[in-house]
Scaffold this active site. Structure first.
Site, short mmCIF file in Angstrom:
data_model
loop_
_atom_site.label_atom_id
_atom_site.label_comp_id
_atom_site.label_asym_id
_atom_site.label_seq_id
_atom_site.Cartn_x
_atom_site.Cartn_y
_atom_site.Cartn_z
N GLU A 116 25.80 -9.37 -24.84
CA GLU A 116 25.16 -9.65 -23.55
C GLU A 116 26.16 -9.62 -22.40
OE1 GLU A 116 22.16 -9.37 -23.68
OE2 GLU A 116 21.36 -10.27 -25.51
N HIS A 139 24.22 -18.65 -22.01
CA HIS A 139 22.94 -18.21 -22.55
C HIS A 139 22.66 -18.97 -23.84
CE1 HIS A 139 19.72 -15.78 -24.10
NE2 HIS A 139 20.46 -15.34 -25.10
N HIS A 141 19.17 -20.49 -26.71
CA HIS A 141 17.78 -20.35 -27.20
C HIS A 141 17.18 -21.74 -27.44
CE1 HIS A 141 19.24 -16.34 -29.30
NE2 HIS A 141 19.21 -16.22 -27.99
N GLU A 169 13.56 -36.15 -12.44
CA GLU A 169 14.88 -35.51 -12.36
C GLU A 169 14.81 -34.03 -11.98
OE1 GLU A 169 17.07 -38.34 -12.43
OE2 GLU A 169 18.28 -36.65 -13.07
N HIS A 210 12.69 -15.27 -25.33
CA HIS A 210 14.03 -15.04 -25.90
C HIS A 210 14.93 -16.26 -25.66
CE1 HIS A 210 17.79 -12.41 -26.53
NE2 HIS A 210 18.16 -13.68 -26.41
O1 2HA Z 1 24.28 -13.15 -29.01
O2 2HA Z 1 21.70 -14.60 -28.09
O3 2HA Z 1 20.87 -12.51 -26.73
C1 2HA Z 1 23.05 -13.39 -29.53
C2 2HA Z 1 22.06 -13.52 -28.46
C3 2HA Z 1 21.61 -12.28 -27.86
ZN ZN Z 2 19.91 -14.58 -26.93
#
Ligand code: 2HA
Ligand code: ZN
Length: 271
Positions: A116, A139, A141, A169, A210
């Site tokens: 990424e 980033h 998840h 908040e 995602h």
């Molecule tokens: O690197 O999260 O978006 C793994 C991820 C890809």
């Molecule tokens: Zn990801």
């Protein structure tokens, strides 16, 4: 040279990735982080004239030429950064022509930076154009944020309002709201460009079904933004199937933002 494993920026990357793993946000190789470093920070630990490898980046990074970053490795697990930073992290410098990354430390097993990287570097450029103190792109998840992606319309005003309404908040922590991208193929320059465009208005960007991107002047700030969205998403998911009797009205959200002096998205409130 001092031992780089004692450098504050390496220790903080290890602590942050471990935290994110233990929160269940970064399964397997999920998630990636990049943090802008200064020459003054890095030079006590590594020789900035010694390039280990040159790795093409596949897009024009000339806006960031000469800049140094510590970046998580592709395919690497957040779970493992703490026990082996030198394999799971790398320090790169963007080449003077902007076409490649000069590896100065790390990716010891022959690895490379996160897939990424386009979204990270393009987002750094976008945030730096607005804030000279900007340093981090993160980033992840997070579970409840992703669950909410499955049941809530993926539209940034509506999504932000639902988060803001879950607890006091939220509008104080992210008055600029969350940007939302539709589901897109990840790891591409296209999603990188779309993310950077959203980063001109928001410090948080959701990648539909995602994950999420958070940015900030420190790892703590980027982490805290994502953590607050995830908490709100958890509250949303705990109550989404129940009749909602109480909420924070738009007038109350405005009162919060005014009291705490935050520049909120006025167009996100019906006032
Ligand atoms: O690197 O999260 O978006 C793994 C991820 C890809
Ligand atoms: Zn990801």
């Amino acid at each position: 040279m001092k031992d780089i494993l004692t450098a504050p920026f390496i220790k903080e990357m290890a602590e942050t990735t471990a935290n994110m793993y233990r929160l269940g946000w970064d399964e397997r190789n999920g998630g990636n982080i990049s943090c802008l470093l200064t020459e003054e920070e890095v030079s006590p630990y590594i020789d900035l004239d010694k390039v280990i490898r040159v790795i093409p980046i596949g897009f024009d990074g000339s806006e960031l030429a000469g800049k140094l970053f510590v970046v998580t490795g592709t395919g690497k697990y957040f779970k493992n950064v703490e026990k082996d930073p030198e394999t799971n992290l790398g320090i790169i410098r963007i080449s003077s022509d902007g076409n490649s990354a000069e590896l100065l430390w790390g990716y010891k097993d022959g690895g490379r930076f996160t897939s990424e990287l386009p979204a990270h570097l393009m987002s750094h450029a976008a945030r730096l154009s607005l804030d000279k103190e900007h340093r981090v792109v993160m980033h992840s998840h997070p579970t409840n944020t992703l669950a909410m992606n499955r049941v809530h319309v993926l539209e940034e005003r509506a999504f932000t309002r639902s988060l803001w309404q879950t607890c006091s908040e939220c509008i104080i922590v992210f008055p600029d709201g969350v940007g939302v991208l539709p589901w897109m193929v990840c790891g591409t320059n296209e999603i990188g460009e779309a993310t950077a465009q959203k980063m001109l208005e928001h410090r948080l960007v959701i990648w539909g079904i995602h994950g999420i991107y958070g940015t900030g002047n420190s790892l703590d700030e980027a982490f805290g933004l994502i953590e607050t969205v995830e908490k709100a998403a958890e509250l949303y998911m705990l109550t989404a199937h129940l009749p909602v009797i109480n909420t924070i009205s738009d007038a109350e959200l405005k009162a919060l933002a005014d009291t705490f002096g935050v520049a909120y998205r006025k167009d996100y409130l019906d006032i």
